[in-house]
Design an enzyme around this catalytic site. Structure first.
Site, PDB file in Angstrom:
ATOM      1  N   CYS A  75       0.742  -1.018  -0.098  1.00  0.00           N
ATOM      2  CA  CYS A  75       0.061   0.065   0.073  1.00  0.00           C
ATOM      3  C   CYS A  75       1.014   1.253  -0.080  1.00  0.00           C
ATOM      4  O   CYS A  75       2.233   1.322  -0.405  1.00  0.00           O
ATOM      5  CB  CYS A  75      -0.811  -0.165   1.208  1.00  0.00           C
ATOM      6  SG  CYS A  75      -0.249   0.276   2.851  1.00  0.00           S
TER       7      CYS A  75
ATOM      8  N   ASN B 122       2.425   1.431   4.463  1.00  0.00           N
ATOM      9  CA  ASN B 122       2.585   0.086   4.911  1.00  0.00           C
ATOM     10  C   ASN B 122       2.403   0.494   6.609  1.00  0.00           C
ATOM     11  O   ASN B 122       2.795  -0.153   7.421  1.00  0.00           O
ATOM     12  CB  ASN B 122       3.850  -0.380   4.832  1.00  0.00           C
ATOM     13  CG  ASN B 122       4.424  -1.666   5.307  1.00  0.00           C
ATOM     14  OD1 ASN B 122       5.421  -1.941   5.926  1.00  0.00           O
ATOM     15  ND2 ASN B 122       3.323  -2.576   4.949  1.00  0.00           N
TER      16      ASN B 122
ATOM     17  N   CYS C 187      -1.423   0.732   7.574  1.00  0.00           N
ATOM     18  CA  CYS C 187      -2.739   0.452   7.787  1.00  0.00           C
ATOM     19  C   CYS C 187      -3.117  -0.629   6.677  1.00  0.00           C
ATOM     20  O   CYS C 187      -3.449  -1.870   7.204  1.00  0.00           O
ATOM     21  CB  CYS C 187      -3.626   1.637   7.151  1.00  0.00           C
ATOM     22  SG  CYS C 187      -3.320   3.198   8.226  1.00  0.00           S
ATOM     23  N   ARG C 188      -3.325  -0.650   5.402  1.00  0.00           N
ATOM     24  CA  ARG C 188      -4.066  -1.492   4.578  1.00  0.00           C
ATOM     25  C   ARG C 188      -3.006  -2.845   4.458  1.00  0.00           C
ATOM     26  O   ARG C 188      -3.465  -4.117   4.694  1.00  0.00           O
ATOM     27  CB  ARG C 188      -4.295  -1.072   3.073  1.00  0.00           C
ATOM     28  CG  ARG C 188      -5.506  -0.116   3.033  1.00  0.00           C
ATOM     29  CD  ARG C 188      -5.672   0.690   1.905  1.00  0.00           C
ATOM     30  NE  ARG C 188      -4.505   1.644   1.730  1.00  0.00           N
ATOM     31  CZ  ARG C 188      -4.195   2.249   0.828  1.00  0.00           C
ATOM     32  NH1 ARG C 188      -5.221   2.235  -0.295  1.00  0.00           N
ATOM     33  NH2 ARG C 188      -3.009   3.113   0.732  1.00  0.00           N
ATOM     34  N   SER C 189      -2.009  -2.651   3.908  1.00  0.00           N
ATOM     35  CA  SER C 189      -1.109  -3.922   3.694  1.00  0.00           C
ATOM     36  C   SER C 189      -0.677  -4.601   4.909  1.00  0.00           C
ATOM     37  O   SER C 189      -0.454  -5.856   4.945  1.00  0.00           O
ATOM     38  CB  SER C 189       0.179  -3.469   2.733  1.00  0.00           C
ATOM     39  OG  SER C 189       1.072  -2.621   3.566  1.00  0.00           O
TER      40      SER C 189
ATOM     41  N   ASP D 180      -8.021   3.830   0.907  1.00  0.00           N
ATOM     42  CA  ASP D 180      -6.966   4.286   2.002  1.00  0.00           C
ATOM     43  C   ASP D 180      -7.689   4.874   3.152  1.00  0.00           C
ATOM     44  O   ASP D 180      -8.547   5.810   3.236  1.00  0.00           O
ATOM     45  CB  ASP D 180      -6.258   5.489   1.537  1.00  0.00           C
ATOM     46  CG  ASP D 180      -5.288   6.110   2.455  1.00  0.00           C
ATOM     47  OD1 ASP D 180      -5.160   5.409   3.566  1.00  0.00           O
ATOM     48  OD2 ASP D 180      -4.351   6.533   2.263  1.00  0.00           O
TER      49      ASP D 180
HETATM   50  P1  4NP Z   1      -1.777   2.903   4.179  1.00  0.00           P
HETATM   51  O1  4NP Z   1      -2.403   4.219   4.664  1.00  0.00           O
HETATM   52  O2  4NP Z   1      -1.345   3.081   2.654  1.00  0.00           O
HETATM   53  O3  4NP Z   1      -2.987   1.913   3.973  1.00  0.00           O
HETATM   54  O4  4NP Z   1      -0.808   2.392   5.166  1.00  0.00           O
HETATM   55  C1  4NP Z   1      -1.614   5.420   4.687  1.00  0.00           C
HETATM   56  C2  4NP Z   1      -0.800   5.558   5.872  1.00  0.00           C
HETATM   57  C3  4NP Z   1       0.032   6.791   5.934  1.00  0.00           C
HETATM   58  C4  4NP Z   1      -0.248   7.850   4.882  1.00  0.00           C
HETATM   59  C5  4NP Z   1      -0.959   7.419   3.716  1.00  0.00           C
HETATM   60  C6  4NP Z   1      -1.669   6.347   3.607  1.00  0.00           C
HETATM   61  N1  4NP Z   1       0.650   8.805   4.711  1.00  0.00           N
HETATM   62  O5  4NP Z   1       0.482   9.779   4.146  1.00  0.00           O
HETATM   63  O6  4NP Z   1       1.429   9.013   5.737  1.00  0.00           O
END
Ligand code: 4NP
Length: 159
Positions: free
Chosen positions: A9, A12, A14-16, A126
């Site tokens: 994702c 790294n 939240c989703r992955s 997201d």
């Molecule tokens: P993820 O979510 O891609 O599912 O881990 C996010 C976590 C952090 C950020 C964006 C998306 N960020 O911009 O810091």
């Protein structure tokens, strides 16, 4: 060598990480843990070394999983050498990965929701700027798609 899957994702955190924990649990239950190895990484570098977001750990806990061991990593071009399959959470991740990897290695990249026959969209959205309910929705989507991914992988490792 085990079949190696990396979930990707943006951050790294939240989703992955959710996909990694959910898929590992499915593989454990199916007795495939020694045949299929799972990991996760982000295309961005903001959270390298951090634990999963507290809402990620909380949603996993609510649904009976443990996400406390996660530490965020960034997916780099050379990371592909450790992967048979790269499972992206959304189209933006696919674009970033394919630019990074080029045509040959880019062929290892797939979208997670392709493996869910009941998916109504292509992306796991997201949840970072959402509330707890976004995390619950994301986990449900991921569980559903991981069951399809499990069937896909099973036919590959059984072959
Ligand atoms: P993820 O979510 O891609 O599912 O881990 C996010 C976590 C952090 C950020 C964006 C998306 N960020 O911009 O810091």
């Amino acid at each position: 060598m085990p079949f190696r899957i990396c979930f990707v994702c943006l951050g790294n955190i939240c989703r992955s990480p959710i996909a990694e924990v959910v898929m590992r649990s499915l593989l454990d239950k199916e007795g495939l843990a020694d045949r299929v190895e799972v990991s996760s990484a982000g295309t961005g570098d903001w959270h390298i070394g951090e634990r999963a977001d507290h809402r990620t750990i909380a949603v996993l806990e609510r649904h009976g999983y443990d996400g406390s061991a996660h530490r965020a990593r960034q997916f780099l071009a050379q990371s592909i050498d450790d992967c048979d399959l790269v499972i992206a959470m959304d189209q933006a991740n696919v674009t970033t990965l394919q630019r990074m990897l080029g045509n040959d290695d880019g062929a290892k990249v797939r979208l997670l929701r392709e493996f869910d026959p009941n998916a109504t969209g292509s992306d796991v959205p997201d949840p970072y700027y959402g509330g707890d309910e976004s995390f619950d929705e994301v986990l449900t989507m991921i569980e559903s798609a991981c069951r399809g991914l499990l069937d896909y992988v099973r036919s590959d490792v059984d072959a």
